[in-house]
Scaffold this motif. Sequence first.
Motif, PDB file in Angstrom:
ATOM      1  N   VAL A   1       0.841  -1.195   0.000  1.00 20.99           N
ATOM      2  CA  VAL A   1       0.000   0.000   0.000  1.00 20.99           C
ATOM      3  C   VAL A   1       0.876   1.245   0.000  1.00 20.99           C
ATOM      4  N   GLU A   2       0.594   2.161  -0.921  1.00 21.87           N
ATOM      5  CA  GLU A   2       1.279   3.455  -0.981  1.00 21.87           C
ATOM      6  C   GLU A   2       0.465   4.518  -0.251  1.00 21.87           C
ATOM      7  N   THR A   3      -0.805   4.698  -0.658  1.00 17.59           N
ATOM      8  CA  THR A   3      -1.664   5.700  -0.028  1.00 17.59           C
ATOM      9  C   THR A   3      -3.105   5.207   0.006  1.00 17.59           C
ATOM     10  N   VAL A   4      -3.840   5.740   0.984  1.00 18.65           N
ATOM     11  CA  VAL A   4      -5.265   5.423   1.132  1.00 18.65           C
ATOM     12  C   VAL A   4      -6.004   6.714   1.431  1.00 18.65           C
ATOM     13  N   THR A   5      -7.107   6.930   0.728  1.00 23.21           N
ATOM     14  CA  THR A   5      -8.004   8.038   1.052  1.00 23.21           C
ATOM     15  C   THR A   5      -9.389   7.429   1.269  1.00 23.21           C
ATOM     16  N   GLY A   6     -10.387   8.263   1.419  1.00 18.43           N
ATOM     17  CA  GLY A   6     -11.735   7.758   1.658  1.00 18.43           C
ATOM     18  C   GLY A   6     -12.283   6.888   0.554  1.00 18.43           C
ATOM     19  N   ALA A   7     -11.912   7.190  -0.691  1.00 14.35           N
ATOM     20  CA  ALA A   7     -12.468   6.448  -1.821  1.00 14.35           C
ATOM     21  C   ALA A   7     -11.416   5.885  -2.763  1.00 14.35           C
ATOM     22  N   ARG A   8     -10.140   6.051  -2.411  1.00 12.62           N
ATOM     23  CA  ARG A   8      -9.071   5.659  -3.327  1.00 12.62           C
ATOM     24  C   ARG A   8      -7.943   4.953  -2.593  1.00 12.62           C
ATOM     25  N   LEU A   9      -7.364   3.990  -3.286  1.00 13.21           N
ATOM     26  CA  LEU A   9      -6.245   3.227  -2.749  1.00 13.21           C
ATOM     27  C   LEU A   9      -5.192   3.144  -3.848  1.00 13.21           C
ATOM     28  N   VAL A  10      -3.941   3.436  -3.491  1.00 14.42           N
ATOM     29  CA  VAL A  10      -2.845   3.304  -4.451  1.00 14.42           C
ATOM     30  C   VAL A  10      -1.899   2.244  -3.920  1.00 14.42           C
ATOM     31  N   VAL A  11      -1.623   1.239  -4.750  1.00 18.46           N
ATOM     32  CA  VAL A  11      -0.710   0.168  -4.365  1.00 18.46           C
ATOM     33  C   VAL A  11       0.444   0.102  -5.355  1.00 18.46           C
ATOM     34  N   ARG A  12       1.611  -0.257  -4.825  1.00 18.58           N
ATOM     35  CA  ARG A  12       2.797  -0.508  -5.649  1.00 18.58           C
ATOM     36  C   ARG A  12       2.924  -2.019  -5.760  1.00 18.58           C
ATOM     37  N   GLN A  13       3.066  -2.494  -6.983  1.00 18.55           N
ATOM     38  CA  GLN A  13       3.196  -3.933  -7.197  1.00 18.55           C
ATOM     39  C   GLN A  13       4.437  -4.226  -8.026  1.00 18.55           C
ATOM     40  N   THR A  14       5.087  -5.316  -7.690  1.00 17.45           N
ATOM     41  CA  THR A  14       6.252  -5.759  -8.442  1.00 17.45           C
ATOM     42  C   THR A  14       6.088  -7.230  -8.786  1.00 17.45           C
ATOM     43  N   VAL A  15       6.692  -7.618  -9.883  1.00 18.58           N
ATOM     44  CA  VAL A  15       6.813  -9.028 -10.252  1.00 18.58           C
ATOM     45  C   VAL A  15       8.307  -9.296 -10.304  1.00 18.58           C
ATOM     46  N   GLU A  16       8.744 -10.263  -9.506  1.00 19.69           N
ATOM     47  CA  GLU A  16      10.165 -10.571  -9.413  1.00 19.69           C
ATOM     48  C   GLU A  16      10.429 -12.046  -9.692  1.00 19.69           C
ATOM     49  N   ARG A  17      11.616 -12.302 -10.164  1.00 18.26           N
ATOM     50  CA  ARG A  17      12.129 -13.659 -10.326  1.00 18.26           C
ATOM     51  C   ARG A  17      13.400 -13.685  -9.484  1.00 18.26           C
ATOM     52  N   GLY A  18      13.302 -14.304  -8.301  1.00 18.55           N
ATOM     53  CA  GLY A  18      14.437 -14.262  -7.388  1.00 18.55           C
ATOM     54  C   GLY A  18      14.697 -12.824  -6.980  1.00 18.55           C
ATOM     55  N   ASP A  19      15.926 -12.357  -7.189  1.00 14.71           N
ATOM     56  CA  ASP A  19      16.296 -10.979  -6.848  1.00 14.71           C
ATOM     57  C   ASP A  19      16.097 -10.001  -8.007  1.00 14.71           C
ATOM     58  N   GLU A  20      15.631 -10.479  -9.143  1.00 15.40           N
ATOM     59  CA  GLU A  20      15.457  -9.625 -10.318  1.00 15.40           C
ATOM     60  C   GLU A  20      14.052  -9.036 -10.372  1.00 15.40           C
ATOM     61  N   VAL A  21      13.956  -7.726 -10.505  1.00 17.31           N
ATOM     62  CA  VAL A  21      12.670  -7.062 -10.700  1.00 17.31           C
ATOM     63  C   VAL A  21      12.372  -7.077 -12.196  1.00 17.31           C
ATOM     64  N   LEU A  22      11.247  -7.688 -12.557  1.00 15.38           N
ATOM     65  CA  LEU A  22      10.877  -7.814 -13.962  1.00 15.38           C
ATOM     66  C   LEU A  22       9.855  -6.771 -14.392  1.00 15.38           C
ATOM     67  N   PHE A  23       8.982  -6.405 -13.468  1.00 13.81           N
ATOM     68  CA  PHE A  23       7.844  -5.545 -13.792  1.00 13.81           C
ATOM     69  C   PHE A  23       7.464  -4.766 -12.550  1.00 13.81           C
ATOM     70  N   THR A  24       7.150  -3.488 -12.707  1.00 20.74           N
ATOM     71  CA  THR A  24       6.649  -2.683 -11.592  1.00 20.74           C
ATOM     72  C   THR A  24       5.412  -1.924 -12.055  1.00 20.74           C
ATOM     73  N   ALA A  25       4.506  -1.685 -11.115  1.00 25.26           N
ATOM     74  CA  ALA A  25       3.297  -0.932 -11.436  1.00 25.26           C
ATOM     75  C   ALA A  25       2.823  -0.165 -10.216  1.00 25.26           C
ATOM     76  N   LEU A  26       2.279   0.998 -10.466  1.00 25.56           N
ATOM     77  CA  LEU A  26       1.598   1.789  -9.460  1.00 25.56           C
ATOM     78  C   LEU A  26       0.134   1.779  -9.885  1.00 25.56           C
ATOM     79  N   VAL A  27      -0.721   1.189  -9.046  1.00 27.92           N
ATOM     80  CA  VAL A  27      -2.113   0.956  -9.422  1.00 27.92           C
ATOM     81  C   VAL A  27      -3.032   1.763  -8.511  1.00 27.92           C
ATOM     82  N   THR A  28      -3.902   2.564  -9.125  1.00 29.90           N
ATOM     83  CA  THR A  28      -4.896   3.328  -8.381  1.00 29.90           C
ATOM     84  C   THR A  28      -6.222   2.586  -8.481  1.00 29.90           C
TER      85      THR A  28
END
Length: 129
Positions: free
Chosen positions: A80-107
């Motif tokens: 979780v990055e931030t939370v308001t009354g009607a909105r939530l922002v999450v940071r998500q990653t997809v990793e293989r071991g120690d390698e970051v393959l994909f990142t996203a900030l999702v509202t």
Amino acid sequence: MTHRLPLRVYYEDTDLAGIVYYANYLKFIERGRSEWVREMGVDQAAMKRDEGVVFAVRRVEADYHKPAHYDDQLEVTTLVETVTGARLVVRQTVERGDEVLFTALVTIVAIAETGAPARLPAAFRRNLH
């Protein structure tokens, strides 16, 4: 609060080169968010039925760093990055071991069944802390 979901890349997730098709990362992070909400004890079907509120993705900012391949063991992390009354922002990653393959900030927003904005249910907000 950080949630981790292990998953494996199946043949159906890949293109002809055996590389994960770019749109499938969105499916992977959706599964990560769904399991995260479930582990918090939130029943989304009951939330819709009892409160008339559902979650909808409003925005995704995504970066593709490295490819995943057939049969890779991956991990989807949701934070979780931030939370308001009607909105939530999450940071998500997809990793293989120690390698970051994909990142996203999702509202994510809460909406009524009519599509109008709604407040995040209080029980859900309490589970975030």
